[in-house]
Design an enzyme around this catalytic site. Structure first.
Site, PDB file in Angstrom:
ATOM      1  CE1 TYR A  84       3.061 -13.317   0.325  1.00  0.00           C
ATOM      2  CE2 TYR A  84       1.493 -14.742  -0.794  1.00  0.00           C
ATOM      3  CZ  TYR A  84       1.761 -13.666   0.044  1.00  0.00           C
ATOM      4  OH  TYR A  84       0.736 -12.955   0.581  1.00  0.00           O
ATOM      5  CD  GLU A  85       3.853 -14.070   4.665  1.00  0.00           C
ATOM      6  OE1 GLU A  85       3.903 -13.165   5.513  1.00  0.00           O
ATOM      7  OE2 GLU A  85       3.022 -15.004   4.700  1.00  0.00           O
ATOM      8  CG  HIS A 127      -1.545  -6.359  -1.648  1.00  0.00           C
ATOM      9  ND1 HIS A 127      -2.169  -7.597  -1.660  1.00  0.00           N
ATOM     10  CD2 HIS A 127      -1.414  -6.036  -0.344  1.00  0.00           C
ATOM     11  CE1 HIS A 127      -2.388  -7.991  -0.419  1.00  0.00           C
ATOM     12  NE2 HIS A 127      -1.944  -7.064   0.399  1.00  0.00           N
ATOM     13  CB  ALA A 173      -7.979 -12.092  -2.242  1.00  0.00           C
ATOM     14  CG  MET A 216      -0.257 -15.770  -4.890  1.00  0.00           C
ATOM     15  SD  MET A 216       0.650 -14.239  -4.596  1.00  0.00           S
ATOM     16  CE  MET A 216       0.416 -13.398  -6.162  1.00  0.00           C
ATOM     17  CB  SER A 217      -3.435 -18.580   0.156  1.00  0.00           C
ATOM     18  OG  SER A 217      -4.770 -18.273  -0.202  1.00  0.00           O
ATOM     19  CG  HIS A 252      -2.743 -11.402   5.127  1.00  0.00           C
ATOM     20  ND1 HIS A 252      -3.099 -12.695   4.816  1.00  0.00           N
ATOM     21  CD2 HIS A 252      -2.680 -10.744   3.957  1.00  0.00           C
ATOM     22  CE1 HIS A 252      -3.239 -12.810   3.510  1.00  0.00           C
ATOM     23  NE2 HIS A 252      -2.985 -11.651   2.959  1.00  0.00           N
ATOM     24  CG  ASN A 264      -7.249  -9.309  -9.310  1.00  0.00           C
ATOM     25  OD1 ASN A 264      -7.175  -9.621  -8.115  1.00  0.00           O
ATOM     26  ND2 ASN A 264      -6.627  -9.974 -10.251  1.00  0.00           N
ATOM     27  CG  HIS A 311       0.717 -16.140   2.184  1.00  0.00           C
ATOM     28  ND1 HIS A 311       0.535 -15.142   3.112  1.00  0.00           N
ATOM     29  CD2 HIS A 311      -0.471 -16.290   1.541  1.00  0.00           C
ATOM     30  CE1 HIS A 311      -0.717 -14.709   3.030  1.00  0.00           C
ATOM     31  NE2 HIS A 311      -1.351 -15.396   2.102  1.00  0.00           N
ATOM     32  CB  SER A 351      -6.131 -10.555   0.952  1.00  0.00           C
ATOM     33  OG  SER A 351      -4.836 -11.030   0.952  1.00  0.00           O
TER      34      SER A 351
HETATM   35  N1  HPA Z   1      -3.308 -13.653  -8.908  1.00  0.00           N
HETATM   36  C1  HPA Z   1      -2.819 -14.290  -7.823  1.00  0.00           C
HETATM   37  N2  HPA Z   1      -3.233 -14.065  -6.591  1.00  0.00           N
HETATM   38  C2  HPA Z   1      -4.209 -13.159  -6.426  1.00  0.00           C
HETATM   39  C3  HPA Z   1      -4.756 -12.437  -7.502  1.00  0.00           C
HETATM   40  C4  HPA Z   1      -4.284 -12.706  -8.821  1.00  0.00           C
HETATM   41  O1  HPA Z   1      -4.725 -12.121  -9.823  1.00  0.00           O
HETATM   42  N3  HPA Z   1      -5.695 -11.601  -6.986  1.00  0.00           N
HETATM   43  C5  HPA Z   1      -5.720 -11.807  -5.633  1.00  0.00           C
HETATM   44  N4  HPA Z   1      -4.808 -12.746  -5.294  1.00  0.00           N
END
Ligand code: HPA
Length: 282
Positions: free
Chosen positions: A91-92, A252, A119, A216-217, A67, A240, A89, A36
């Site tokens: 999650y998709e 996001h 990310a 998540m990847s 993406h 973050n 992903h 990302s």
């Molecule tokens: N959690 C999960 N996935 C992420 C985060 C997070 O805080 N930041 C960027 N991708």
């Protein structure tokens, strides 16, 4: 619900490989996956052949903002690279063999080395937005594994994961980063399914079990790459503080903006590392 079907769809690997062989004439030395907000790194590629995901048989088009959804073949820092900008992903709702189709294709095209970026949220105290983490190990908390299903030719049924990331290249990254003025920390990445961000209680749990960052990847690709015997290096760009670890809520858009702002540092580290990787004929 048919659980088996969720994990394995029979991705048309041979057809996709044939298509790519028609577009890419040299084997890549390195396969590089951009997470990302990191797709700007692909701008440094010379003699680029750009292949949108929708042109590759079996590839869904990448659906998440930030993406871009393409493969880029070319040269970077004197190495032949195949870049994947955008990911599939879990999650998709994609099955495991779709999530890892690009890394299997890169291996089939001849890549011996994979560099993954993502990310992630920072859990360890010193992982603030903009920090870079070199992955030493991972926790697969997706409760999915991309190898579920028939064993692919050239892959192990039960691949060893005692050293998921390549030790000599990690050492080189750790040595190079300070020379470039880039603080690089090492640690453990926890992969969760998403797509909702974590709760503060989940983040406290992740911290207790040894995670330094959460995302998540990446872990599906590491597993598929190791199953093929490829060398793997992975970096998280901390966008973050993980939920409950900092002020405010998660968004996001913010993840993408921090990715863009700090992604350049990670890009220059990767460009500096490429010449350390064996090239054609080595
Ligand atoms: N959690 C999960 N996935 C992420 C985060 C997070 O805080 N930041 C960027 N991708």
């Amino acid at each position: 619900m048919e659980i088996g079907m969720q994990e394995y769809s029979g991705f048309p690997l041979d057809e996709a490989l044939q298509y790519l062989q028609g577009r890419i004439h040299d084997s890549p030395d390195v396969f590089l996956v951009l997470g990302s907000g990191l797709s700007e790194l692909a701008q440094g590629v010379e003699s680029a052949v750009i292949i949108p995901f929708e042109d590759v048989p079996g590839f869904p088009s990448a659906g998440v903002e930030g993406h871009t959804g393409r493969l880029i073949s070319g040269t970077m820092s004197g190495r032949r690279v195949l870049i994947q900008a955008g990911r599939f992903h879990f999650y998709e709702g994609h099955p495991g063999d779709v999530v890892v189709a690009p890394v299997r294709l890169a291996g089939a095209l001849g890549a011996k080395m994979v560099i993954l970026t993502n990310a992630a949220g920072g859990i360890a105290e010193d992982l603030e937005a903009g920090s870079i983490l070199l992955l030493d190990d991972f926790l697969n908390l997706m409760f999915r594994n991309p190898l579920v299903g028939p064993v692919r030719e050239g892959e192990d049924r039960f691949p060893d994961m005692s050293q998921p990331f390549d030790a000599p290249l990690r050492e080189r990254a750790l040595a190079l980063a300070p020379e470039l003025g880039i603080p690089l920390r090492r640690g453990v990445y926890a992969a969760v399914l998403g797509p909702s961000y974590e709760t503060p209680a989940e983040v406290r749990f992740l911290e207790k079990i040894g995670a330094h960052a959460v995302g998540m990847s990446t872990v599906p690709e590491v597993i598929a790459a190791r199953a093929q015997g490829l060398r793997v290096l992975a970096f998280s760009l901390i966008t973050n503080r993980a939920a409950g670890m900092g002020a405010g809520t998660l968004d996001h858009q913010e993840v993408l903006e921090v990715g863009k702002a700090a992604g350049g540092k990670l890009g220059s580290l990767i460009q500096a590392l490429l010449p350390e990787i064996p090239g054609q004929g080595a």
